[in-house]
Design a protein around this motif. Structure first.
Motif: not given
Length: 197
Positions: A91-111
């Motif tokens: 389900a998390l990979l539905s964000l796409s791998a690059p977008a998921l990595r970026a969300a983790i790197a930027q600490e975007q809990v809400d995403v």
């Protein structure tokens, strides 16, 4: 270790594909990136991971397939986080791998927490355990999902649609910042009312 398979697509489900590998038919659970390019009767290559779990008195082997090595690596990293199982990782990979990595790197809990099955505690655990391990910072130009988009996906999945179906509906919603969230959800729902092609 089974790391890659090539075969002809026989059937496609909400989160899986069935493939014929020269007479051997296998089923693999896959993220939206694979479903988007899978076509019945056409060849496909999957980078794979096998998850083994104890069920009753025996072992159950489940195959997961990915579009590329980056997706598979991220899937395996997600599984190492407490509270994240294979379905949640997909389900998390539905964000796409690059977008998921970026969300983790930027600490975007809400995403992260708006992905179905991911609560605030799990989202924070993912960031805590993976921020320094994912190997890259935010990918330049990688789209970070807007909070509104994840709210629309969450609303549709709560109504019983799969993440893939919700993403397809979201793609038909105009990215107008002045459009209220409720109207965007209505437009997304109207996608499902269209006649089947």
């Amino acid at each position: 270790m089974l790391v890659q398979v090539r075969g002809i697509v026989e059937a496609i489900g909400k989160d899986w594909i069935r493939m014929d590998l020269n007479g051997w038919v296998i089923q693999a659970y896959v993220p939206p990136s694979v479903l988007a390019r899978a076509r019945i009767g056409e060849p496909i290559t999957l980078h794979t991971a096998v998850v083994i779990r104890l069920e009753g008195h025996g072992l159950v082997f489940t195959l997961y397939g990915f579009a590329d090595e980056d997706e598979r690596e991220l899937f395996e990293q997600l599984l190492a986080v407490s509270g994240v199982g294979p379905r949640a990782a997909l389900a998390l990979l539905s964000l796409s791998a690059p977008a998921l990595r970026a969300a983790i790197a930027q600490e975007q809990v809400d995403v992260l927490r708006r992905v179905p099955g991911i609560g605030p505690k799990t989202a924070r655990a993912i960031i805590l355990h993976l921020k320094d391990r994912i190997g890259v910072g935010p990918t330049p130009g990688a789209p970070i999902p807007r909070a509104e988009d994840t709210e629309i996906i969450a609303a549709l999945t709560a109504l019983g649609y799969s993440v893939v179906e919700a993403q397809a509906a979201l793609a038909h919603v105009p990215p107008d910042p002045n459009l209220p969230l409720e109207e965007k959800i209505r437009l997304a729902l109207s996608y499902f009312a269209r006649p089947a092609r």
